[in-house]
Design an enzyme around this catalytic site. Sequence first.
Site, mmCIF file in Angstrom:
data_model
loop_
_atom_site.group_PDB
_atom_site.id
_atom_site.type_symbol
_atom_site.label_atom_id
_atom_site.label_comp_id
_atom_site.label_asym_id
_atom_site.label_seq_id
_atom_site.Cartn_x
_atom_site.Cartn_y
_atom_site.Cartn_z
ATOM 1 N N ASP A 191 -15.165 -0.539 -5.675
ATOM 2 C CA ASP A 191 -14.380 -0.067 -6.708
ATOM 3 C C ASP A 191 -12.946 -1.003 -6.694
ATOM 4 O OD1 ASP A 191 -12.524 3.225 -7.166
ATOM 5 O OD2 ASP A 191 -12.777 1.482 -8.550
ATOM 6 N N SER B 286 -4.604 6.429 -7.844
ATOM 7 C CA SER B 286 -5.893 5.518 -7.785
ATOM 8 C C SER B 286 -5.446 4.239 -8.049
ATOM 9 C CB SER B 286 -6.720 5.834 -8.762
ATOM 10 O OG SER B 286 -7.452 7.272 -8.489
ATOM 11 N N HIS C 250 -12.344 1.746 -11.187
ATOM 12 C CA HIS C 250 -12.789 2.811 -12.081
ATOM 13 C C HIS C 250 -11.357 3.365 -12.846
ATOM 14 C CE1 HIS C 250 -10.321 5.252 -8.967
ATOM 15 N NE2 HIS C 250 -10.076 6.197 -10.000
#
Length: 761
Positions: free
Chosen positions: A573, A696, A523
């Site tokens: 992801d 992330s 992402h």
Amino acid sequence: MESPQLCLVLLVLGFSSGGVSATPVLEARPQVSCSLEGVEIKGGSFQLLQGGQALEYLCPSGFYPYPVQTRTCRSTGSWSDLQTRDQKIVQKAECRAIRCPRPQDFENGEFWPRSPFYNLSDQISFQCYDGYVLRGSANRTCQENGRWDGQTAICDDGAGYCPNPGIPIGTRKVGSQYRLEDIVTYHCSRGLVLRGSQKRKCQEGGSWSGTEPSCQDSFMYDSPQEVAEAFLSSLTETIEGADAEDGHSPGEQQKRKIVLDPSGSMNIYLVLDGSDSIGSSNFTGAKRCLTNLIEKVASYGVRPRYGLLTYATVPKVLVRVSDERSSDADWVTEKLNQISYEDHKLKSGTNTKRALQAVYSMMSWAGDAPPEGWNRTRHVIIIMTDGLHNMGGNPVTVIQDIRALLDIGRDPKNPREDYLDVYVFGVGPLVDSVNINALASKKDNEHHVFKVKDMEDLENVFYQMIDETKSLSLCGMVWEHKKGNDYHKQPWQAKISVTRPLKGHETCMGAVVSEYFVLTAAHCFMVDDQKHSIKVSVGGQRRDLEIEEVLFHPKYNINGKKAEGIPEFYDYDVALVKLKNKLKYGQTLRPICLPCTEGTTRALRLPQTATCKQHKEQLLPVKDVKALFVSEQGKSLTRKEVYIKNGDKKASCERDATKAQGYEKVKDASEVVTPRFLCTGGVDPYADPNTCKGDSGGPLIVHKRSRFIQVGVISWGVVDVCRDQRRQQLVPSYARDFHINLFQVLPWLKDKLKDEDLGFL
């Protein structure tokens, strides 16, 4: 900071052509003669040992001598009795079929078929009751040496402070509580000898003291392959761990060359038994074993200082660690080859205790105060013996003295067990299994005591060690030395930046997994991102690296559930960023370990035959698993400790996903939390720190045996706790973070990284 030292003490003790008698003998014991009439064995043969003072019964493959394997010639001129485990006397020895022991008990599950005994090639299967998870091998086969293949089957619900330690087949366990400080005790049936730890205690951190026990019969031997794998996996970890603490960057295994300062960071003491019981041919074989070991250590590129001595009644020092050339492996090998078996001919007793006392003296220091850095010195003692001695007293007392000297086992909160490893090799049929087990270290998931059939098998062990041909990069290694910066401590950490016209700038983290790839979250990128707009920085370098391409998991689709009212769906992801140019490893740039690779097998000190399932059991057991992630705060990298909820708290952790912004229409957490996710955060058992948006793509890491192994990729969180830079302010208990479980995307990783020489299992 003074460099920590590793002292590797090699003590090669008395192995004779068949060992010595079962009771200590005087050095000048007069020889007696025993008649060979009536000593034959039905279905087999026998051979004389020690000039006729002992005999060994030999049987065809798949059979063992009953009721005893060896007999000794007594001073009365008669052979020792043919006595069974039940103390009954039989008139004639015979070869009987080898059978594997049956399970004495199995907790929280069932096994089948149930039988009073199991023949070679018979199989047994294990299954757990509802609510329990199986660890170990579900199916096991009876092998030719009388042992079951695979690992102990254990049914565990994750409720204990420590995991269920299990009941190895053939043993009986007393104790079924696994709270902190609880003790379990193991027993063997009459006539069998317990190898490993009889008592194990549940310790701080959720691990058991000691090592898993097994019950051994006298005819059982370890194969050279089993010994080489278990010994090498532990020994190499000790060497590599010492390098890391020393502040040196080893580079690739076969290429690293570490030039140590005059004080040396590794001392290896080779102590060779030259007593009368050995015999010239076995003495020569022992020298070949040590030559192979020196070569093996040299293959790691380290330059340790060696000490070399032989002993019989008294020790004789041939090379001292203070000698100018003691770090020259070729010179030490030359000195080893010059040793003569005749050196101790006039005083040829077997004084094992005095040999160990010589080792103790070399570990000691002059004066009352220990030298600076003494408590960072690692010691490994390797003993090759039949477990017996004929003068000097019990050598186990010296091992106890060494432990006291090194302050090992005294403080329960800091037992320092990593600083002493005692390996014992029993050689020959007359090995005293009780004594060699008493000398050896007892450590969880490691083997320190081995029994091999003869010198030929022992030489084969060391040959197999030196014959390891694969060269693997050392993953998950950090250098915590005084002058180290953040990237010495997190050398795998990568920073990824994406610039989008009119949309601003986005930053993610990642982990270096090979010389060309960085693993991160999918992402972090959009489908229309251009290659030139994506930059990667590693090792704290200011220069950005150009990328070749971004590889997404084919099942990743962030818009996959928009029709169901779920605006963002993070299943699968994960992404791999391929760099345009090859990375050059150094002190601040090293790969992290990935599960189910050969490098991680070695990092976990597992045998080379370890499976991916064993990796998962080690890294993600059914319990709360201590882990960490690395967060960037300002210009600093900080480790944050969290707990992966993988036991009874897993369901409640996942349920909190429905409280995330945008998930108001989600009725069941399973709609957004698939089996691909690991969950951290919350306040039970401890208040976990939470990830921030810039974290992330970074790695979720398990720190095990001084190595760092990535088990997840940071994906998304329920609450943005870092808004307005006010980190960890008024964090609700439902603030959870979700990470892609790497065990669930291994086929994709294996396919995309197939050319990176990671050795996926």
